[in-house]
Structures are given as structure tokens and as C-alpha cells.
Design a protein around this motif. Structure first.
Motif, short mmCIF file in Angstrom:
data_model
loop_
_atom_site.label_atom_id
_atom_site.label_comp_id
_atom_site.label_asym_id
_atom_site.label_seq_id
_atom_site.Cartn_x
_atom_site.Cartn_y
_atom_site.Cartn_z
N SER A 97 -6.96 3.18 -3.60
CA SER A 97 -6.84 3.60 -2.21
C SER A 97 -6.82 5.12 -2.16
CB SER A 97 -5.56 3.04 -1.57
OG SER A 97 -4.43 3.69 -2.11
N THR B 215 -1.46 -0.58 -4.18
CA THR B 215 -2.33 0.59 -4.21
C THR B 215 -1.52 1.83 -4.54
OG1 THR B 215 -2.08 1.23 -1.87
CG2 THR B 215 -3.77 -0.43 -2.39
N ASP C 202 -6.07 6.89 1.35
CA ASP C 202 -5.35 7.27 2.56
C ASP C 202 -5.93 8.52 3.23
OD1 ASP C 202 -3.55 6.62 4.50
OD2 ASP C 202 -1.98 7.88 3.69
N GLU D 162 0.83 -1.20 0.00
CA GLU D 162 0.00 0.00 0.00
C GLU D 162 0.86 1.25 0.00
OE1 GLU D 162 -1.80 1.25 3.81
OE2 GLU D 162 -1.41 -0.82 4.38
N GLU D 163 0.33 2.27 -0.60
CA GLU D 163 0.99 3.58 -0.69
C GLU D 163 2.37 3.47 -1.33
OE1 GLU D 163 1.04 5.56 3.06
OE2 GLU D 163 -1.12 5.41 3.30
#
Length: 167
Positions: free
Chosen positions: A120, A96, A122, A52-53
Motif C-alpha cells: 500500500s 498493509t 496511502d 491497513e496502515e
């Protein structure tokens, strides 16, 4: 290593954060390389790793490189598993984007690796965005319904079902 970020004349915490944010891809590659070439994905076919990120622009090149590294050759010998490196990654890894920091090429990467890229936002973190879906328009609206649904979450539903834990 002590890079002196907190020393007089150093770049401060901002410099340390910049350094940390340049290392994301290398750390992710090291983890994925260990899982792929160590046979973890072969032994655990339902395992799903979510990065993620991570920003996503590097992913097509990386998948292609791992695909090439698992092809039989005189120097490397035969690949011991039924699936190729690219096939394992497409099956076992999701990533993501980080839209709040300008990671806007997610839809381009999704065109090449649709099974790997997942939406995503965040939000409400500082790097998030109050209306992240808008960042992907009009490209998001131009996707066919199935691909858009996959990006917006169906892809992850499928992973949970494959792991035997359907949502």
C-alpha cells in the motif's frame, strides 16, 4: 480518558496524534483476538480482514503467539477447531505497511508471512509517498516474480476469489 492534550502545558493535537499512533497494534490485536478465539474465522472461512496502515513488524510475533495459544495443553484444554490460530490468521488476515512513515520492514515480514503482507502507499495523504515502490527497492527487485506479484496485489485478488467475488 482526558489526557490533557488540549490543556495549557499539554502536548496539543500533536500529543494526541502520537498517543493514537501508539495504540494501533493493541486495537488490531484486540479485534483479531475476538475474531480468532470467538470462532468467527472458523464459522466464516472466506472472511478476509484487511488491516491497513498498521505497520507490520509486530505481525510475526503475534501470529506465533496465537499459534502457541491454540495448541492443546493441560491448562487450556484442546483447541476446538481444525485449523490452528496461526493458520486461521494466515488464511483470513492481510496487513498493509505504512511506507510513508518509515515502515520499511514489510519485505522482512513478508519473508516470514508471505500470504499476509500486501503493498500500500496511502498517496496522496501526508503519510503517503509519491513514489512508494522506490522505498522498497532494491529488496522488491530481488524477490522472485511470484512473491513480488503477490505483494503487489495478487494476494488480494486471491482473497476476493476465495470470498466468491473475483475481481
Amino acid at each position: 480518558a482526558n489526557i490533557g492534550w488540549d490543556e495549557a502545558g499539554g502536548a496539543g493535537i500533536d500529543g494526541l496524534l502520537r498517543l493514537a499512533n501508539t495504540q494501533r497494534v493493541q486495537v488490531a490485536e484486540t479485534l483479531l483476538n475476538a475474531l480468532l478465539f470467538g470462532g468467527v474465522f472458523a464459522r466464516h472461512p472466506t472472511l478476509t480482514v484487511l488491516l491497513e496502515e498498521m505497520r507490520v513488524g509486530w505481525l510475526p510475533w503475534y501470529v506465533a503467539r496465537c499459534e502457541g495459544q491454540t495448541q492443546p495443553s493441560l491448562a487450556l484444554g484442546d483447541w476446538p477447531f481444525e485449523l490452528s490460530g496461526g493458520e486461521f490468521l494466515r488464511r483470513n488476515v492481510r496487513i498493509t505497511p505504512l511506507p510513508g512513515f518509515g515502515d520499511r520492514d514489510a519485505l522482512d515480514v513478508m519473508a516470514v508471512l508471505p500470504e499476509m503482507v500486501v503493498f500500500s502507499s496511502d498517496f496522496p495523504h501526508a503519510e503517503g509517498n509519491a513514489d512508494p515502490i522506490e522505498l522498497y527497492r532494491p529488496g522488491l527487485d530481488d524477490l522472485d516474480e511470484e512473491l513480488r506479484a503477490s505483494f503487489m496485489g495478487a494476494n488480494m485478488y486471491d482473497c476476493y476469489a476465495r470470498m466468491g467475488d473475483p475481481l
